[in-house]
Design a protein around this motif. Structure first.
Motif, PDB file in Angstrom:
ATOM      1  N   ASP A  57       0.852  -1.184   0.000  1.00  0.00           N
ATOM      2  CA  ASP A  57       0.000   0.000   0.000  1.00  0.00           C
ATOM      3  C   ASP A  57       0.893   1.242   0.000  1.00  0.00           C
ATOM      4  O   ASP A  57       1.805   1.355   0.835  1.00  0.00           O
ATOM      5  N   SER A  58       0.636   2.161  -0.904  1.00  0.00           N
ATOM      6  CA  SER A  58       1.517   3.317  -1.075  1.00  0.00           C
ATOM      7  C   SER A  58       1.472   4.281   0.106  1.00  0.00           C
ATOM      8  O   SER A  58       2.456   4.963   0.398  1.00  0.00           O
ATOM      9  N   LEU A  59       0.350   4.358   0.809  1.00  0.00           N
ATOM     10  CA  LEU A  59       0.222   5.313   1.915  1.00  0.00           C
ATOM     11  C   LEU A  59       0.899   4.811   3.186  1.00  0.00           C
ATOM     12  O   LEU A  59       1.620   5.558   3.849  1.00  0.00           O
ATOM     13  N   THR A  60       0.694   3.546   3.519  1.00  0.00           N
ATOM     14  CA  THR A  60       1.161   3.028   4.802  1.00  0.00           C
ATOM     15  C   THR A  60       2.428   2.182   4.733  1.00  0.00           C
ATOM     16  O   THR A  60       3.107   1.989   5.738  1.00  0.00           O
ATOM     17  N   ILE A  97     -11.145   1.383  11.146  1.00  0.00           N
ATOM     18  CA  ILE A  97     -11.094   2.663  11.871  1.00  0.00           C
ATOM     19  C   ILE A  97     -12.513   3.219  11.950  1.00  0.00           C
ATOM     20  O   ILE A  97     -13.149   3.458  10.933  1.00  0.00           O
ATOM     21  N   ASP A  98     -12.984   3.435  13.178  1.00  0.00           N
ATOM     22  CA  ASP A  98     -14.380   3.832  13.362  1.00  0.00           C
ATOM     23  C   ASP A  98     -14.713   5.210  12.802  1.00  0.00           C
ATOM     24  O   ASP A  98     -15.741   5.401  12.179  1.00  0.00           O
ATOM     25  N   ASN A  99     -13.858   6.169  13.043  1.00  0.00           N
ATOM     26  CA  ASN A  99     -14.241   7.558  12.802  1.00  0.00           C
ATOM     27  C   ASN A  99     -13.513   8.218  11.633  1.00  0.00           C
ATOM     28  O   ASN A  99     -13.377   9.439  11.601  1.00  0.00           O
ATOM     29  N   LEU A 100     -13.065   7.433  10.660  1.00  0.00           N
ATOM     30  CA  LEU A 100     -12.283   8.015   9.565  1.00  0.00           C
ATOM     31  C   LEU A 100     -13.105   8.981   8.716  1.00  0.00           C
ATOM     32  O   LEU A 100     -12.634  10.062   8.361  1.00  0.00           O
ATOM     33  N   LYS A 101     -14.331   8.626   8.388  1.00  0.00           N
ATOM     34  CA  LYS A 101     -15.171   9.509   7.568  1.00  0.00           C
ATOM     35  C   LYS A 101     -15.409  10.836   8.287  1.00  0.00           C
ATOM     36  O   LYS A 101     -15.361  11.907   7.678  1.00  0.00           O
ATOM     37  N   VAL A 138      -6.047  15.107   4.620  1.00  0.00           N
ATOM     38  CA  VAL A 138      -4.662  15.021   5.095  1.00  0.00           C
ATOM     39  C   VAL A 138      -4.633  14.455   6.509  1.00  0.00           C
ATOM     40  O   VAL A 138      -3.832  13.561   6.828  1.00  0.00           O
ATOM     41  N   LYS A 139      -5.542  14.952   7.351  1.00  0.00           N
ATOM     42  CA  LYS A 139      -5.641  14.431   8.717  1.00  0.00           C
ATOM     43  C   LYS A 139      -6.133  12.980   8.701  1.00  0.00           C
ATOM     44  O   LYS A 139      -5.695  12.163   9.521  1.00  0.00           O
ATOM     45  N   GLY A 140      -7.034  12.692   7.782  1.00  0.00           N
ATOM     46  CA  GLY A 140      -7.507  11.316   7.648  1.00  0.00           C
ATOM     47  C   GLY A 140      -6.368  10.369   7.298  1.00  0.00           C
ATOM     48  O   GLY A 140      -6.273   9.264   7.865  1.00  0.00           O
ATOM     49  N   ASP A 141      -5.493  10.799   6.380  1.00  0.00           N
ATOM     50  CA  ASP A 141      -4.334   9.984   6.013  1.00  0.00           C
ATOM     51  C   ASP A 141      -3.389   9.795   7.204  1.00  0.00           C
ATOM     52  O   ASP A 141      -2.799   8.723   7.382  1.00  0.00           O
ATOM     53  N   GLU A 142      -3.242  10.850   8.010  1.00  0.00           N
ATOM     54  CA  GLU A 142      -2.402  10.754   9.203  1.00  0.00           C
ATOM     55  C   GLU A 142      -2.948   9.699  10.162  1.00  0.00           C
ATOM     56  O   GLU A 142      -2.193   8.935  10.772  1.00  0.00           O
ATOM     57  N   LEU A 143      -4.265   9.673  10.285  1.00  0.00           N
ATOM     58  CA  LEU A 143      -4.910   8.694  11.169  1.00  0.00           C
ATOM     59  C   LEU A 143      -4.691   7.274  10.663  1.00  0.00           C
ATOM     60  O   LEU A 143      -4.394   6.353  11.441  1.00  0.00           O
ATOM     61  N   ILE A 144      -4.820   7.086   9.348  1.00  0.00           N
ATOM     62  CA  ILE A 144      -4.584   5.770   8.735  1.00  0.00           C
ATOM     63  C   ILE A 144      -3.152   5.302   9.002  1.00  0.00           C
ATOM     64  O   ILE A 144      -2.916   4.154   9.407  1.00  0.00           O
TER      65      ILE A 144
END
Length: 202
Positions: free
Chosen positions: A54-57, A87-91, A100-106
């Motif tokens: 996965d390119s992000l993680t 992840i419960d609260n990503l949306k 950007v913050k969502g990606d940080e959480l992932i």
């Protein structure tokens, strides 16, 4: 033979300086070819890495995960556990704070998972907010303790964004003919865990 004799005559007629220059040029061309081969191998390895990660993680991707499910579905690896993490609260994070913050959480959750599991375990990001782990040679008690450890690590995180995950697991002792049934059972249990919560936008 006549051609070879011609080249020998031509070489004999060349000065020492000319021959040295030709040898140097050949060495330069060989060195360039070596660089090309090294670069080719580097790009080939990078392409192979990207096809499975996965390119992000940097975790394994869904394609690799599904191939490993098939490979590890063997009595030599039994019991095989599968854990599904969502992840419960990503949306909610994406809609409120931006992607950007969502990606940080992932990435934050991915780092937690990477720190928990063994080298032989397959940790993958299989969807936008979903991760999965294959654990060869583990029993149900071990899988349960790992699920608890995941939740505990998420609950005591230092991330300013609240991190919560839903989990489901299943263990293959040989009762499932198809390893995909193990995945489905774990996925169903994850959604049961998730539906028991009330997260805005989760």
């Amino acid at each position: 033979m006549a051609v070879l004799r011609q080249y020998r005559i031509e070489d004999e007629n060349k000065t020492q300086e000319q021959l040295i220059n030709e040898v140097c040029e050949l060495r330069r061309q060989v060195a360039e070819l070596k660089k090309i081969v090294i670069e080719y191998k580097r790009l080939e390895e990078k392409l192979k890495y990207l096809s499975f990660h996965d390119s992000l993680t940097g975790l394994y991707n869904r394609n690799y995960f599904e191939e490993e499910m098939k490979r590890l579905n063997t009595t030599r690896k039994y019991p095989v556990g599968i854990i599904i993490i969502d992840i419960d609260n990503l949306k909610f994070v994406n809609d409120t704070f931006g992607h950007v913050k969502g990606d940080e959480l992932i990435k934050y959750v991915a780092n937690i998972l990477s720190s928990i599991f063994r080298k032989e375990d397959v940790v993958a990001r299989i969807g936008g907010d979903e991760f999965a782990v294959i654990l060869p040679n583990v029993n149900e008690k071990i899988v349960q303790s790992l699920c608890k450890r995941i939740k505990d690590n998420c609950n005591r995180n230092n991330n300013p964004l609240k991190v919560s995950v839903s989990l489901g697991y299943a263990v293959q002792y040989g009762q499932y003919e198809d390893i995909k049934e193990v995945f489905k059972t774990a996925d169903s249990r994850m959604y049961k865990d998730k539906n028991g919560k009330k997260w805005a936008g989760s």
